[in-house]
Design a protein around this motif. Structure first.
Motif, PDB file in Angstrom:
ATOM      1  N   TYR A 257       0.823  -1.209   0.000  1.00  0.00           N
ATOM      2  CA  TYR A 257       0.000   0.000   0.000  1.00  0.00           C
ATOM      3  C   TYR A 257       0.861   1.265   0.000  1.00  0.00           C
ATOM      4  O   TYR A 257       0.594   2.198  -0.767  1.00  0.00           O
ATOM      5  CB  TYR A 257      -0.959   0.021   1.194  1.00  0.00           C
ATOM      6  N   ALA A 260       2.202   1.764  -3.361  1.00  0.00           N
ATOM      7  CA  ALA A 260       1.172   2.234  -4.279  1.00  0.00           C
ATOM      8  C   ALA A 260       0.859   3.700  -4.028  1.00  0.00           C
ATOM      9  O   ALA A 260       0.764   4.500  -4.956  1.00  0.00           O
ATOM     10  CB  ALA A 260      -0.088   1.391  -4.115  1.00  0.00           C
ATOM     11  N   LEU A 317       2.327  -3.064  -9.641  1.00  0.00           N
ATOM     12  CA  LEU A 317       2.656  -1.681  -9.303  1.00  0.00           C
ATOM     13  C   LEU A 317       3.887  -1.224 -10.070  1.00  0.00           C
ATOM     14  O   LEU A 317       3.959  -0.100 -10.556  1.00  0.00           O
ATOM     15  CB  LEU A 317       2.891  -1.552  -7.798  1.00  0.00           C
ATOM     16  N   PHE A 328      -1.971  -0.596 -12.427  1.00  0.00           N
ATOM     17  CA  PHE A 328      -2.130  -0.033 -11.082  1.00  0.00           C
ATOM     18  C   PHE A 328      -3.485  -0.428 -10.504  1.00  0.00           C
ATOM     19  O   PHE A 328      -3.584  -0.895  -9.368  1.00  0.00           O
ATOM     20  CB  PHE A 328      -1.994   1.489 -11.147  1.00  0.00           C
ATOM     21  N   ILE A 332      -4.373  -2.653  -7.133  1.00  0.00           N
ATOM     22  CA  ILE A 332      -5.276  -2.282  -6.038  1.00  0.00           C
ATOM     23  C   ILE A 332      -6.391  -3.306  -5.913  1.00  0.00           C
ATOM     24  O   ILE A 332      -6.743  -3.755  -4.809  1.00  0.00           O
ATOM     25  CB  ILE A 332      -5.858  -0.882  -6.287  1.00  0.00           C
TER      26      ILE A 332
END
Lengths: 481, 539, 216, 672
Positions: A257, A260, A317, A328, A332
């Motif tokens: 996370y 990202a 990513l 991307f 997620i």
């Protein structure tokens, strides 16, 4: 709206304090109530964001002078992931209510409700929410470390030599890695004069590269990527709901996370980061795949599966650095989907351990006959994790691969890596499904035949998750569209 | 500003010390009277420190005895530390000594002894004298008196260290006194060198020993002599501060002294000696430029940090582990000071404050463990979670705080230090430091898990150790959390002022921005302290 | 006006006596020798007082006489009377080696001091160097001697060294300073002696080599 | 309602009845009836949809999908409608059949069976109509998934589960290959819509790559040799009506996919594509039937026969593709016509045969033909319909198998007269091969029918067998009628399918005429009249009858009612012709082909043992990072820690020395 976001973050913290204070008999109900309320809050945030056209917004909350220390960012990504982390947290708290009992054959020495367990679990839920919602580097760093600390408390829950060792290993490895994030945050602060992630885009490429290397190291450590992966299989000494939550659904996702989030904030990112990320992801992916084969312990197998799935996310990513927004989104979505799918898988493992007292795969045969619900959930989880439609894993993996092909348009060498990743997914499928074939259908083995029934609260969590594993793929895809 | 309170601040503990020695005339009431006296004294001291600090905040400085005593912002910071930690240690001492009295003093050669009434009296008396000497050290404006005070801290605490009278306690006390007096003798040498240089420049000889006067004339001091002097001072007072390789008394002393004493030694005394070093470094900076002292600080900081973390690896004794964590933190503070600049100095001072809070708490906790288990060995002390859940909760929180986990205060000071390092271009040094800190982290975590978890020995009864021993811990815990999350405006002002004092010789421009003002922002109502960070935001 | 050389020579004598203090086998004799050495120190103070026309130094001399020539040796002597003398002669290195080390200390001191350019101390460079060296001699004593009392004496030697430096460089310091330092030193000795006494009482040894249980 | 609406309502009906069946799982009978009748009704809707598509224009439906990968597009062109029709026909029969047949599975989850079955059919319907690659893959995998659960439905049998695993694995690998080919197209076009794929304009090299990926991807599902290994295990493992669907239509969806992607979208631009398809088709046909001949398990035999028939279909497809690339419209149309016709026919008769086999299993509780025998007496109706299926599959006129094989022959003949040298050489060879395959197929089914239904019962099971319930007979009967109609009605069916084929080949439809013709006016009217051929055959049959009758040999026709004579021993059922000994001569003749299996086994064994050894070495590799990285670091730290800790040796004098050394070093460094 920010009130609800904050409620989602703070309610679990509040709960963790209450757990320490309230009488022992209230602990379970309090935890469930608090997480349920937090879940409603985040789901409401998700809902209202969806209603308002998914336009993200940032709200600064905590200052020192004009420097923002912590703020929340509510956008498509954080709302989605925040809600799934808290939702799963709620389910795990519910599940734990049944799991942590004398009836648990996997851990017979257990003695009643433990404040410590719920304290760390609730703190962890809050920290995870705080991490996901953070709009500052400092917030990311602080909650990142906090999650590590909580995981230590939870892995070592059973107090035996093995689990304590595993806990220490986990915390040391992840904290060692977090040095990268620490340094990166400090440098970020020095260079931009603040912590707001939005300043990331203003930095020049060389600096970005170094910052991302720091972030990547932290992310690799937290997300158990080579060469910092070894804590995760050992961390399976934790109670299974914890493994489900921390080591499949949420904590290991903290690493990806932050990566990202920083990618998103940074705008253009030097391709060298992409190259490094992609290569490490592929290496880890294959290492993880190879390590499936010797595993006898159900949970260890799942741990390695988690490692490979996290590599997919890293892979995606990193691909997005080459200019693929699809990749991307795939990443997620995979965070989201894998949380539910692998979480379910772990909870199934927990249910199996609970009722049979063993986690050794060779002893598990014919689960479906004896425990239809567990068997079905096993199937759903296996399908979700390996990416068979209509279960959720497929959608995100597909998006990742599509993103890979998009990215490969500009960098043909990437194509090879994407194809390798697809090969890995087949290998993953082959082995996990082999495990499924040999343990779920057919006649029950002695251990399974003697299994006891699982607690109603566990059933509740399993059913909800199985449904989510079916639906979440569609939802995530539609949400991120 | 002339401050009578400053005089009282010194006299109160001194009087309490003397009175404590003579109360045994009261026979059976000795203990209550001692305790009352003790409580009254530490409370008064605490109140007086706050008053003095308030005066400093208002007027910039507080003076007494024709400038021989002077508290500026830097001093006030340390005075407050002494006052608060002294107070909390005082509270803690009551519960602790009662328990030790119950155990009783034995003449046998055992590892950990108890106390009798006579020793209790000595304890309380020396406790206050110790407090007095530390207060003297941080309020003195006269560099010779400063030295005297530091030397006196050693002498007053020597018997505190050896209070149990057991073989290890006596050994530790002996080592403590000898090494520290030897070390501080170096300090004396350095002090003399500085003074003798100053005395040639300052016409009014009675003022030549005043730090304020020396600072005024610093630029005319002889550089070579000053260098020599500073080396002696750093080595000398460094011995007392526990800088590696002069730290060797430290683990023995901290582990064998009664816990409230260990807490004071590690949480306060170390700071007082660092205070002296900082005072001299200001002179050196003015005379020689900043690089000389900074390089020394950096070198010793890194050495301390590195050696300390390796000492911590595999340490089996809880107190020794905590003891070695002191040079680790001192190393960090020195590194921060060595990095220099407002950020570095601020980071260093903040780390100093935070360390003293957390380390004091940890020694209290180790005292609680000691009371329960009569052992400090990690092989024996296990399963605290079952035996005393609250203590164990605090211990865990303390470990988290000590390793710098958020949201505790050390996290932020550590962060500031690293930021300062990066801002000054010491990337690699910071990475090395962080890696070294990982070892400390590992060691402390191992200790934390080993103590709290696991199976407790069968003979240990369940139960907490009582209000007076838990309340100070709780207060410190809250402090550690509060300083991690918010920064009270007063403390910010003090820190700002202190940074200004330390930084005085280096940059002509003082800190930018107005003095700290609280403002409410966002639903959390985060306390906003503008000047605190503003100097980075404006680069 | 006294010749500078007198002061320097007296300082040299100081070194010689320190060596004697260190190397004498019997601690009681060392205590006496220390007293003698302090007397030389007092003489230096007096000489300096005359040469520098510094009145404070008379007072210094007086207080030094009181504390160093009388008080400290008496305390030590009496304390030593109560302990077993058999363990007194232990040392770590042989006498020649420690003399060699002492010589080294002198050389180092001279090198360092010669770099200092102090107009007030220009005449006393040798004395200053000797005072530094003397300081190191104290250290040497602590390092090479195993007897606790010898270690106390080592500390006293260091005190003397720094005292001499103070007198050479800062003779105009206020009396209070000097008294503070002197008292501290006396108290230090008292406390050290008391501790050593306790150790002897409890552990029946004065050998610091036996105080090595705390390690690691 | 237009075609699409009908289709969607059909799919929804399937899904709804499936779910209802799942909900009713506790009550087995209602579950069975709901899923069966619901499936039948849904099939009718689907069939109507196909008809509507044929009658009306091609219909399509677009929805904004939930994903970023384009719209959800359903399109009913001729090919899709044809596939929907084929699926719906078989699904109808299977659904009716299942009502009775599922009774066999009472207590083992009839509800779930109905659920998976109906979902499976719905997924197939969607696969053949969806026009977006993303959704195609979803339904494709959903189809696999549902059928996987059907295959492992008899989970007590280990081989069922392992067959299911093998099936799913190979299907998944195939899917991955298909996905790759779609991805390549996506990369170039930025969309997953089939429409945009059509305009991709890719270089031929990349197109060929896509073709190869797709061919093997779909081939894995279709069961072409050598990717067929799962098929003979998985198809028999499932309940028989599911086997019927699997063999009858599911593997045809792969053919559909191949045609859709390589012919419709890419346009088969290179001749060698078709040749590859042709060769694999030929190989599959030959090996499939050879292995079928050897089988004694009735359902496995049928499964191998499916391999053969897929091979035949692929031969048609291959020829059609070559026709397209060589720009010979006639050849293309005939080829595709043959392929599609055979596809439909095979769906019908293989469905029939599997259901027949299911009926036998239902009654005799065994699949081993050696334990059957004489069932015709106990199960006359079953026996009859099975015979119809067997005749049809053996390509004996007037039933439908003959018709489509005839078209295949015809396409090969036309191909052999093209200018392409390869075709001139190979097309006749393939024609010969097809002849051989046909002969062996006939032999196989003589064996299958003979050993199952005629002679003496060879086991207790066979002796106790009784006729199956009416619903099963109805299902089989429907297919038998379809088989007959497709055979006899060929002249009327052909133009329909020809139209589809022409649409696939992208040529105008007029070139194909209809009617009863023996000698077509031109080669494009390569249509045969099965009624006439039937009459001819019938005539040929009457000739010996007439001869016998006329020549007075009436004794020959006399029935002798006595025990068979067996060289002096009493007749035993084991003496009769069994599945094993019947094929013995052929086994000898085709020994090399059977040897292939054993030969292939060796490298496979090698791979397996290597994998095993490799796997055994893995546990050692697991802690390798720990052992090489983290542990050495830890050990190093400990060692250094040990050194450092030795500094603290407890000696006060040394401690003082440290201070002194520190000072000395500093002085030396600073003052040199």
């Amino acid at each position: 709206m920010v009130t609800f976001v904050l409620a989602g973050i703070l309610l679990p913290f509040l709960g963790s304090l209450l757990v320490l204070i309230l009488p022992r008999s209230w602990v379970k109900a309090t935890s469930q109530l608090v997480t349920f309320a937090a879940m409603l809050c985040t789901l409401f945030v998700l809902y209202s964001l969806g209603m308002t056209g998914k336009v993200g917004y940032t709200q600064d909350l905590l200052f020192f002078g004009d420097i923002v220390l912590y703020g929340v960012i509510v956008d498509k990504i954080s709302a989605l992931l925040g809600s799934v982390f808290i939702l799963f947290g709620f389910l795990v708290v519910v599940y734990s209510g049944g799991y942590l009992s004398e009836k648990n054959r996997d851990h017979v020495e257990h003695n009643g409700v433990q404040r410590r367990y719920y304290f760390f679990l609730l703190t962890f839920i809050g920290a995870m929410a705080g991490l996901v919602m953070s709009s500052t580097m400092l917030g990311l760093l602080a909650f990142f470390e906090l999650t590590g600390v909580c995981s230590w408390g939870l892995i070592g829950y059973y107090n035996d030599e093995k689990s304590l060792k595993a806990a220490l290993k986990a915390i040391v490895t992840t904290e060692l890695a977090s040095v990268g994030l620490f340094i990166a945050t400090a440098a970020f602060f020095v260079l931009t004069g603040g912590f707001q992630l939005s300043a990331f885009a203003t930095l020049d490429d060389t600096i970005k590269t170094w910052l991302f290397i720091g972030i990547l190291i932290a992310a690799w450590g937290k997300s158990a990527q080579l060469p910092l992966h070894f804590w995760l299989p050992d961390a399976m000494a934790a109670p299974t709901p914890i493994s489900a939550y921390l080591h499949a659904a949420s904590m290991v996702k903290a690493g990806v996370y932050i990566f990202a989030r920083c990618l998103l904030s940074a705008g253009t990112v030097p391709q060298v980061i992409g190259v490094v990320g992609v290569i490490m992801a592929i290496v880890t992916m294959f290492y993880g795949l190879l390590m499936y084969f010797p595993q006898k312990d159900f949970k260890r197998l799942l741990a390695y599966s988690t490692i490979t799935q996290l590599s997919y996310i890293f892979f995606a990513l990193s691909l997005s650095i080459f200019g693929s927004a699809t990749a991307f989104n795939g990443a997620i979505a995979h965070v989201f989907n894998h949380a539910l799918g692998k979480g379910l898988f772990f909870l199934v493992a927990g249910a199996v351990g609970f009722s049979t007292g063993t986690r050794l795969l060779p002893n598990l045969k014919g689960l479906l006959k004896k425990m239809p619900l567990v068997g079905i959930c096993f199937a759903v989880a296996a399908l979700a994790v390996t990416g068979v439609p209509p279960f959720n894993g497929f959608f995100s993996k597909f998006t990742i691969f599509a993103g890979g092909f998009e990215a490969a348009k500009n960098a043909p060498l990437l194509m090879i890596l994407v194809v390798i990743a697809i090969l890995e997914t087949i290998g993953s499928f082959a082995w996990l499904f082999w495990v499924f074939s040999s343990s779920v259908p057919g006649d029950s083995s002695a251990e399974v035949a003697a299994a006891s029934d699982i607690a109603p609260s566990m059933k509740f969590a399993l059913v909800i998750l199985a449904c989510l594993a079916l639906l979440s793929g569609f939802f995530a895809m539609a949400w991120l569209k | 500003m002339e401050s009578p309170h400053l005089i009282w601040l010194l006299f109160v503990p001194l009087i309490a010390s003397v009175l404590s020695l003579i109360v045994h005339w009261f026979g059976d009431f000795t203990r209550p009277i001692l305790e009352f006296l003790h409580l009254a004294s530490v409370t008064a001291t605490l109140v007086l420190t706050f008053i003095v600090a308030g005066q400093v905040l208002d007027a910039g400085e507080a003076l007494a005895f024709s400038d021989w005593l002077r508290v500026d912002s830097l001093g006030a910071l340390f005075v407050v530390i002494v006052g608060v930690m002294g107070f909390l240690s005082g509270i803690y001492s009551i519960g602790f000594t009662r328990h030790e009295l119950a155990v009783g003093y034995t003449n046998h050669d055992i590892a950990i002894g108890g106390l009798d009434m006579g020793r209790l009296r000595v304890f309380y008396s020396l406790f206050h004298f110790f407090l007095f000497t530390m207060l003297l050290a941080v309020t003195s404006n006269n560099i010779i008196i400063m030295w005297v005070a530091i030397e006196a801290t050693t002498l007053s605490s020597a018997f505190l260290v050896g209070l149990y009278g057991t073989r290890p306690a006596l050994e530790a006390a002996w080592k403590y006194v000898v090494i520290c007096t030897v070390g501080v003798a170096f300090g004396l040498y350095g002090t003399i060198l500085v003074y003798s240089d100053a005395v040639n420049l300052i016409q009014e000889t009675s003022k030549a020993s005043l730090w304020t006067e020396i600072v005024k004339n610093a630029s005319t001091l002889d550089p070579t002599l000053l260098k020599l002097a500073f080396v002696f001072i750093l080595i000398g007072f460094g011995t007392k501060a526990g800088i590696v390789p002069m730290h060797s008394w430290l683990p023995d002393t901290y582990s064998e002294a009664p816990s409230p004493v260990s807490a004071l030694l590690s949480g306060v005394l170390v700071n007082c000696t660092l205070f002296v070093i900082i005072r001299f470094s200001i002179i050196v900076n003015l005379a020689l430029g900043t690089s000389f002292a900074q390089i020394l600080f950096l070198v010793f900081g890194v050495i301390s940090l590195a050696a300390a973390v390796f000492f911590m690896m595999g340490q089996k004794d809880i107190n020794r582990l905590l003891a070695y964590s002191s040079p680790e933190n001192i190393g960090l503070i020195l590194i921060a000071l060595g990095l220099g600049g407002p950020i570095g100095i601020l980071a260093g001072l903040l780390q100093l404050v935070n360390h003293s809070i957390v380390k004091t708490m940890m020694f209290f906790l180790s005292g609680n463990i000691l009371m329960k288990y009569r052992s400090r060995s990690l092989d024996v002390v296990k399963g605290l979670m079952q035996a005393a859940p609250l203590t164990s909760f605090f211990l865990l929180a303390g470990v988290f705080a000590l390793v710098g986990a958020p949201p505790f205060n050390i996290f932020f000071s550590k962060f500031l230090i690293v930021s300062a390092g990066i801002a000054t271009g010491y990337w690699w040094l910071m990475i090395v430091c962080m890696l070294l800190l990982m070892l400390a982290f590992t060691a402390l975590f191992r200790m934390g898990s080993s103590v709290t978890l696991g199976q407790k020995p069968v003979e240990i009864q369940n139960g907490e150790s009582g209000f007076t021993t838990l309340a100070p811990i709780a207060i410190l815990m809250v402090l550690a959390l509060v300083l991690g999350l918010f920064m009270p405006a007063q403390l910010t002002d003090l820190l700002n002022g202190a940074v200004e004092v330390v930084n005085a010789g280096v940059t002509a421009t003082p800190l930018a921005g107005p003095n700290g003002s609280a403002s409410v922002a966002g639903p959390l109502g985060g306390l906003s302290v503008e000047s605190f960070f503003s100097f980075f935001s404006g680069h | 006006m006294l010749n500078v050389n007198l002061i320097n020579t007296l300082s040299g004598l100081l070194l010689l006596t320190s060596l004697l203090v260190i190397e004498t086998k019997k601690p009681r004799q060392s205590a006496i020798l220390y007293s003698f050495q302090s007397l030389i120190l007092v003489a230096i103070f007096l000489a300096l007082a005359i040469r520098m026309e510094a009145d404070q130094l008379y007072l210094w001399a007086a207080s030094a006489f009181l504390t160093k020539v009388v008080l400290v040796p008496v305390i030590l002597y009496r304390a030593l009377g109560k302990v077993d003398q058999t363990v007194t002669s232990l040392n770590t290195v042989s006498a020649p080696v420690s003399v060699l080390l002492a010589a080294l200390a002198v050389v180092v001191s001279f090198t360092v001091v010669s770099q200092i350019e102090l107009k007030s101390a220009a005449d006393f460079i040798p004395a200053l160097a000797i005072s530094v060296a003397h300081f190191f001699f104290g250290q040497l004593c602590i390092v090479t001697q195993r007897n606790l009392f010898k270690q106390i004496l080592g500390f006293c030697l260091m005190e003397n060294g720094s005292h001499l430096t103070l007198a050479l460089l800062a003779y105009r310091a206020p009396e209070l300073v000097e008294i503070g330092i002197a008292t501290d030193a006396v108290f230090a000795v008292i406390i050290l002696v008391a501790l050593a006494g306790q150790i002897y009482k409890r552990l029946h040894t004065l050998d610091s080599a036996e105080l090595q249980t705390l390690k690691g | 309602m237009d075609a699409i609406q009908l289709l969607i309502s059909s799919a929804l009906t399937f899904a709804a009845t499936g779910l209802l069946s799942l909900l009713l799982r506790g009550l087995e009978r209602p579950a069975r009836v709901v899923s069966g009748l619901g499936g039948a009704a849904a099939s009718v809707l689907a069939f109507l949809s196909a008809l509507a598509a044929f009658v009306g224009d091609s219909a399509s439906l677009e929805l904004t999908g939930f994903s970023a990968f384009g719209r959800f597009v359903l399109a009913m062109d001729g090919l899709s409608a044809f596939m929907v029709g084929a699926i719906s026909l078989l699904a109808f029969a299977a659904s009716i059949y299942s009502i009775g047949y599922v009774h066999e599975y009472r207590g083992r989850g009839c509800g779930e069976l109905g659920f998976f079955n109906n979902i499976f059919i719905a997924a197939m319907l969607m696969v053949v109509t969806v026009a977006n690659a993303f959704y195609f893959l979803i339904f494709w995998e959903l189809m696999t998934l549902a059928s996987y659960f059907l295959v492992i439905f008899e989970q007590e049998k280990k081989e069922s589960v392992s067959a299911g695993y093998l099936y799913f694995l190979i299907a998944h690998i195939g899917t991955a290959l298909i996905m790759l080919s779609f991805f390549i197209l996506y990369q170039q076009t930025g969309s997953f819509d089939f429409d945009s794929f059509r305009n991709a304009g890719l270089p031929l090299g990349i197109q060929s790559l896509i073709f190869l990926l797709a061919f093997f991807g779909f081939g894995a599902k279709a069961g072409i040799v050598p990717l067929h290994i799962w098929l003979p295990r998985a198809h028999p493992a499932a309940p028989s009506h599911v086997s019927a669907l699997l063999s009858g239509v599911m593997i045809k969806t792969a053919i559909y996919g191949l045609i859709r992607l390589c012919v419709d979208i890419l346009g088969a631009p290179l001749w060698w594509w078709g040749f590859v398809v042709l060769c694999f088709g030929g190989l599959s046909a030959l090996l499939g039937i050879v292995y079928a001949l050897d089988e004694r398990d009735l359902k496995r035999l049928l499964a191998y026969s499916s391999v053969e028939n897929v091979g035949i279909i692929l031969m048609g497809v291959g020829v059609g593709m070559m026709g397209m690339s060589l720009q010979l419209p006639t050849l293309a149309v005939i080829g595709f016509l043959a392929a599609l016709y055979h596809l439909l026919n095979h769906a019908m008769f293989k469905g029939l045969l599997f259901m027949g086999a299911g009926a036998v299993v239902y009654s005799a509780h065994t699949r081993n033909m050696n334990e059957m025998g004489g069932l015709a007496r106990a199960m006359p109706w079953t026996s009859f319909v099975f015979l119809v299926g067997a005749v049809a599959i053996s390509a004996i006129p007037p039933l439908n198998g003959f018709v489509s094989e005839w078209f295949v022959f015809q396409s090969l003949f036309i191909a052999s007269s093209t200018e392409l040298g390869v075709l001139r050489v190979f097309a006749p060879l393939f024609a010969v091969l097809l002849g051989l395959v046909g002969a062996m197929a006939a032999m196989t089914f003589v064996k299958a029918y003979g050993t199952t239904f005629t002679g003496q019962p060879r086991s207790v099971h066979a002796r106790d067998a009784v006729e199956v319930p009416g619903s099963m007979l109805a299902g089989m009967g429907a297919l038998a009628i379809a088989v007959t109609l497709l055979g006899l009605g060929a002249p009327w069916v052909t133009p329909f399918i020809g139209g589809v084929a022409a649409q696939v080949a992208n040529v105008p439809t007029e070139t194909l005429a209809s009617g009863i013709q023996i000698f077509p006016g031109n080669e494009a009217q390569g249509v045969l009249s099965t009624p006439i051929i039937f009459l001819l055959h019938a005539g040929l049959l009457t000739f010996p009858l007439v001869a016998v009758f006329a020549l007075g040999g009436h004794r020959a026709g006399q029935r002798v009612d006595a025990d068979p004579w067996a060289c002096g021993y009493g007749y035993q059922p084991q003496m009769g012709i069994s599945a094993t000994n019947f094929a013995q001569p052929m086994l000898a003749a085709f020994r090399p082909l059977y040897l292939l299996r054993t030969l292939a086994q060796k490298p496979l064994d090698g791979i397996a043992s290597f994998a095993k050894r490799f796997g055994a070495s893995l546990p050692a590799a697991e802690p390798v990072v720990e052992r090489t990285v983290s542990q050495p670091i830890f050990a190093f730290v400990r060692t250094v820690g040990g050194w450092v800790q030795r500094m603290q040796m407890g000696d006060l004098r040394m401690y003082c020395l440290y201070i002194f050394i520190a000072l000395a070093v500093l002085l030396i460094v600073i003052f040199k």
